[in-house]
Design an enzyme around this catalytic site. Structure first.
Site, PDB file in Angstrom:
ATOM      1  N   LYS A 106       0.964  -1.145  -0.092  1.00  6.42           N
ATOM      2  CA  LYS A 106       0.000  -0.106  -0.038  1.00  6.42           C
ATOM      3  C   LYS A 106       0.908   1.205  -0.124  1.00  6.42           C
ATOM      4  O   LYS A 106       1.414   1.630   0.894  1.00  6.42           O
ATOM      5  CB  LYS A 106      -1.029   0.157   1.213  1.00  6.42           C
ATOM      6  CG  LYS A 106      -1.941   1.229   0.979  1.00  6.42           C
ATOM      7  CD  LYS A 106      -2.697   1.745   2.025  1.00  6.42           C
ATOM      8  CE  LYS A 106      -1.802   2.900   2.751  1.00  6.42           C
ATOM      9  NZ  LYS A 106      -1.712   4.066   2.088  1.00  6.42           N
ATOM     10  N   GLU A 128       9.835   0.700  10.847  1.00 11.49           N
ATOM     11  CA  GLU A 128      10.971   1.613  10.701  1.00 11.49           C
ATOM     12  C   GLU A 128      10.175   3.137  10.745  1.00 11.49           C
ATOM     13  O   GLU A 128       9.584   3.537   9.943  1.00 11.49           O
ATOM     14  CB  GLU A 128      11.832   1.707   9.154  1.00 11.49           C
ATOM     15  CG  GLU A 128      12.861   2.307   9.152  1.00 11.49           C
ATOM     16  CD  GLU A 128      12.874   3.490   8.531  1.00 11.49           C
ATOM     17  OE1 GLU A 128      12.827   4.461   9.416  1.00 11.49           O
ATOM     18  OE2 GLU A 128      12.974   3.717   7.140  1.00 11.49           O
ATOM     19  N   CYS A 143      13.518  10.420   7.721  1.00 11.52           N
ATOM     20  CA  CYS A 143      13.357   9.996   9.212  1.00 11.52           C
ATOM     21  C   CYS A 143      14.892   9.989   9.862  1.00 11.52           C
ATOM     22  O   CYS A 143      14.647  10.209  11.131  1.00 11.52           O
ATOM     23  CB  CYS A 143      12.937   8.387   9.203  1.00 11.52           C
ATOM     24  SG  CYS A 143      13.671   7.403   8.046  1.00 11.52           S
ATOM     25  N   GLU A 159       9.676  14.983  15.912  1.00 12.30           N
ATOM     26  CA  GLU A 159       9.958  15.055  14.643  1.00 12.30           C
ATOM     27  C   GLU A 159       9.045  15.950  13.704  1.00 12.30           C
ATOM     28  O   GLU A 159       8.061  15.856  13.748  1.00 12.30           O
ATOM     29  CB  GLU A 159       9.729  13.484  14.168  1.00 12.30           C
ATOM     30  CG  GLU A 159      10.357  13.159  12.823  1.00 12.30           C
ATOM     31  CD  GLU A 159      10.176  12.023  12.166  1.00 12.30           C
ATOM     32  OE1 GLU A 159       9.379  11.494  12.309  1.00 12.30           O
ATOM     33  OE2 GLU A 159      11.185  11.673  11.479  1.00 12.30           O
TER      34      GLU A 159
HETATM   35  P1  ADP Z   1       3.571  10.615   7.749  1.00 12.22           P
HETATM   36  O1  ADP Z   1       2.909  10.992   9.075  1.00 12.22           O
HETATM   37  O2  ADP Z   1       4.907  10.759   7.302  1.00 12.22           O
HETATM   38  O3  ADP Z   1       2.518  11.221   6.526  1.00 12.22           O
HETATM   39  P2  ADP Z   1       2.367   8.156   7.779  1.00 12.22           P
HETATM   40  O4  ADP Z   1       2.976   7.512   9.016  1.00 12.22           O
HETATM   41  O5  ADP Z   1       0.965   8.963   8.626  1.00 12.22           O
HETATM   42  O6  ADP Z   1       3.430   9.161   7.610  1.00 12.22           O
HETATM   43  O7  ADP Z   1       1.920   7.146   6.673  1.00 12.22           O
HETATM   44  C1  ADP Z   1       2.727   6.536   6.272  1.00 12.22           C
HETATM   45  C2  ADP Z   1       1.908   5.400   5.773  1.00 12.22           C
HETATM   46  O8  ADP Z   1       1.119   4.651   6.514  1.00 12.22           O
HETATM   47  C3  ADP Z   1       1.133   5.830   4.666  1.00 12.22           C
HETATM   48  O9  ADP Z   1       1.100   4.534   3.524  1.00 12.22           O
HETATM   49  C4  ADP Z   1      -0.242   5.874   5.282  1.00 12.22           C
HETATM   50  O10 ADP Z   1      -1.204   5.790   4.239  1.00 12.22           O
HETATM   51  C5  ADP Z   1      -0.284   4.709   6.153  1.00 12.22           C
HETATM   52  N1  ADP Z   1      -1.294   4.918   7.352  1.00 12.22           N
HETATM   53  C6  ADP Z   1      -1.596   5.907   7.987  1.00 12.22           C
HETATM   54  N2  ADP Z   1      -2.459   5.668   8.985  1.00 12.22           N
HETATM   55  C7  ADP Z   1      -2.863   4.361   8.887  1.00 12.22           C
HETATM   56  C8  ADP Z   1      -3.237   3.454   9.727  1.00 12.22           C
HETATM   57  N3  ADP Z   1      -4.102   3.734  10.761  1.00 12.22           N
HETATM   58  N4  ADP Z   1      -3.198   2.301   9.460  1.00 12.22           N
HETATM   59  C9  ADP Z   1      -2.425   1.664   8.494  1.00 12.22           C
HETATM   60  N5  ADP Z   1      -1.578   2.606   7.706  1.00 12.22           N
HETATM   61  C10 ADP Z   1      -1.601   3.935   8.043  1.00 12.22           C
END
Ligand code: ADP
Length: 501
Positions: free
Chosen positions: A184, A259, A293, A395
């Site tokens: 995904k 990670e 990161c 961060e």
């Molecule tokens: P950032 O904060 O850097 O935008 P995220 O950690 O929110 O990164 O997102 C990284 C990935 O995790 C993306 O593919 C996002 O769609 C996915 N993601 C965000 N929220 C969830 C969740 N509750 N469960 C699973 N995947 C998620």
């Protein structure tokens, strides 16, 4: 449609890639992804959610137990080499698309991201035929050996900061070890992964080995992490979402690797080569607009070199060329989204409120034309930061660095480790004993000495503390994508005898 120009101007459309076919989302929904440099729509993408994840998991399971299980290790490796070659042949237009989707400068996508994508597929292609079990010297008339088998169906959730490279870090070891995948991509940057789908097909992987389902985190991502039909979930992203993933996976005791975020100390001692350290500090925080990161976001300066260092650092930060990411001379493009831009602006207010000073940047640059609608921010330096302040602990994920003082090595190590994160660290010194002492004392998965942001597919990367668990790249990544089976064989041909005869 292969030039940088068309990549930034022609809206594209992508479906989901499930079981080797391009299909609409079950819901029929789509979402758009903008070019963060101008706000213009780059692509319309099918929006996967739970129903599509269900289909993709079934396809991945069927492939795992069917066609993929019959492909030899050598052929797995050959398909991966082929994929690496197909990507290499398209570096120019994939780099342009990645830049249009993410905003990172074309110089980075062309010379860093895409070449490393190729390197990762090549490196792990070589591993496919080298994943071996062991024979164990057990006593008596017994033969004991291990089989190193794939974990199974892997759910892989990746972020937007290095979209294609994160896909490669995840896919390459999983495929080398014989797993199947549901990937995904991040909703902000799905384009590179969808392009990869076509190349995976062309490379000859059986249908269902790799399935790519773009969609939102709370829907598609959450459905994947909590899916009872997957054997492992691998995630790269924020620590906050990493915790949600670990919780979602725990119901099924799905194996997890994470990670996550970082707040790396980058330390300049008095005996450092100052020019080298200044360029290292720039690489540490401004590369990829600071959306890294392992960014060196806490810059610890020895008091005796602080003024000289800051004079040069401020001058160099002021000269960073921010603007059109498709221009080969641009050094910083836009942040990935308005949300991220606003987050960074919010931290500038927080820094001021906490008593830090803004020594450089602190606001968006003045740009012209369509770029006025882009999500740009200037290289920013906060002075007089205390390690306990929010800007030193949280961060920010932007081109924003905090300058912190220290009083001797003991105090330095204490402050450097006083964060919840432990992903990486940098040190600048000519004293080799101090450099290696520090490398041991710092609680982080990577330490760079007189360099920063160095990566290679053969070298492991991952976090201590709340920066996650598991290691990507190198042979360590194979640990996450294999499981060990111990097989016992009696060689005596006699009954066990424990209960008599
Ligand atoms: P950032 O904060 O850097 O935008 P995220 O950690 O929110 O990164 O997102 C990284 C990935 O995790 C993306 O593919 C996002 O769609 C996915 N993601 C965000 N929220 C969830 C969740 N509750 N469960 C699973 N995947 C998620």
């Amino acid at each position: 449609m292969s030039s940088a120009k068309s990549a930034s101007e022609t809206p594209r459309s992508y479906k989901l890639f499930i079981d080797g076919k391009w299909v609409d989302a079950e819901s029929g929904k789509t979402f758009t992804t903008p070019n963060p440099a101008t706000g213009a729509t780059l692509a319309e993408v099918a929006e996967g959610d739970k129903a599509d994840i269900d289909k993709a998991v079934v396809a991945a399971r069927t492939a795992l137990e069917g066609k993929w299980s019959k492909v030899s290790a050598r052929d797995r490796g050959r398909m991966m080499y082929k994929l690496a070659q197909l990507i290499e042949a398209r570096i120019g237009d994939l780099a342009a698309l990645e830049t249009a989707d993410n905003g990172k400068p074309i110089k980075e996508t062309t010379y860093v991201d895409l070449p490393q994508v190729v390197e990762n597929f090549e490196y792990f292609a070589g591993w496919a035929t080298k994943i071996e079990g062991e024979t164990i010297p057990v006593p008596g008339q017994m033969f004991n050996y291990t089989l190193r088998e794939p974990v199974g169906v892997c759910g892989q959730i990746i972020p937007w900061n290095f979209p294609l490279l994160m896909a490669a870090w995840k896919l390459a070891p999983a495929l080398a070890a014989g797993n199947t995948v549901v990937l995904k991509p991040a909703e902000q940057t799905p384009v590179g992964a969808m392009e990869l789908g076509s190349l995976i097909q062309e490379a000859g992987f059986p249908d269902g080995v790799v399935n790519i389902v773009p969609g939102y985190g709370e829907t598609a991502g959450a459905a994947l992490a909590s899916h009872p039909g997957i054997d492992k979930v691998a995630f790269t992203g924020s620590t906050e979402v990493g915790k949600l993933i670990a919780r979602a996976a725990s119901d099924n005791l799905t194996k997890v690797s994470l990670e996550l975020g970082g707040k790396a100390p980058n330390i300049v001692f008095a005996d450092a080569d100052i020019e080298q350290a200044v360029s290292g500090a720039m690489m540490g925080i401004f590369f990829n607009q600071g959306q890294v990161c392992c960014a060196g976001s806490r810059l610890f300066l020895d008091a005796s070199v602080k003024d000289e260092f800051l004079d040069r650092f401020k001058e160099r930060a002021g000269r960073v060329k921010v603007g059109d990411p498709m221009d080969a001379s641009t050094q910083m493009g836009p942040q990935v989204s308005e949300e991220q831009l606003n987050r960074i602006k919010g931290y500038v207010d927080i820094a001021r409120g906490e008593g830090a000073s803004v020594l450089a940047g602190g606001c968006p640059p003045q740009l012209e034309g369509d770029f006025q609608k882009g999500f740009f921010f200037q290289p920013t330096i906060f002075g007089e930061v205390k390690n306990s302040m929010r800007v030193a602990q949280e961060e920010i994920f932007g081109p924003v660095v905090s300058i912190i003082s220290f009083d001797g090595e003991e105090d330095l190590i204490k402050q450097a480790n006083e964060v919840v994160y432990g992903l990486s660290a940098g040190i600048w010194t000519k004293d080799i004993t101090r450099a290696h002492r520090f490398a041991r004392a710092i609680k982080a998965g990577t330490v760079w000495i007189n360099t920063y942001n160095m990566f290679n597919a053969a070298s492991p990367f991952g976090g201590y503390k709340q920066s996650g668990y598991g290691r990507e790249m190198g042979k360590h990544a194979l640990e996450m994508y294999t499981q060990v089976k111990s097989v016992w064989v009696d060689l005596s041909g006699k009954p066990i005898g424990w209960y008599g005869n």
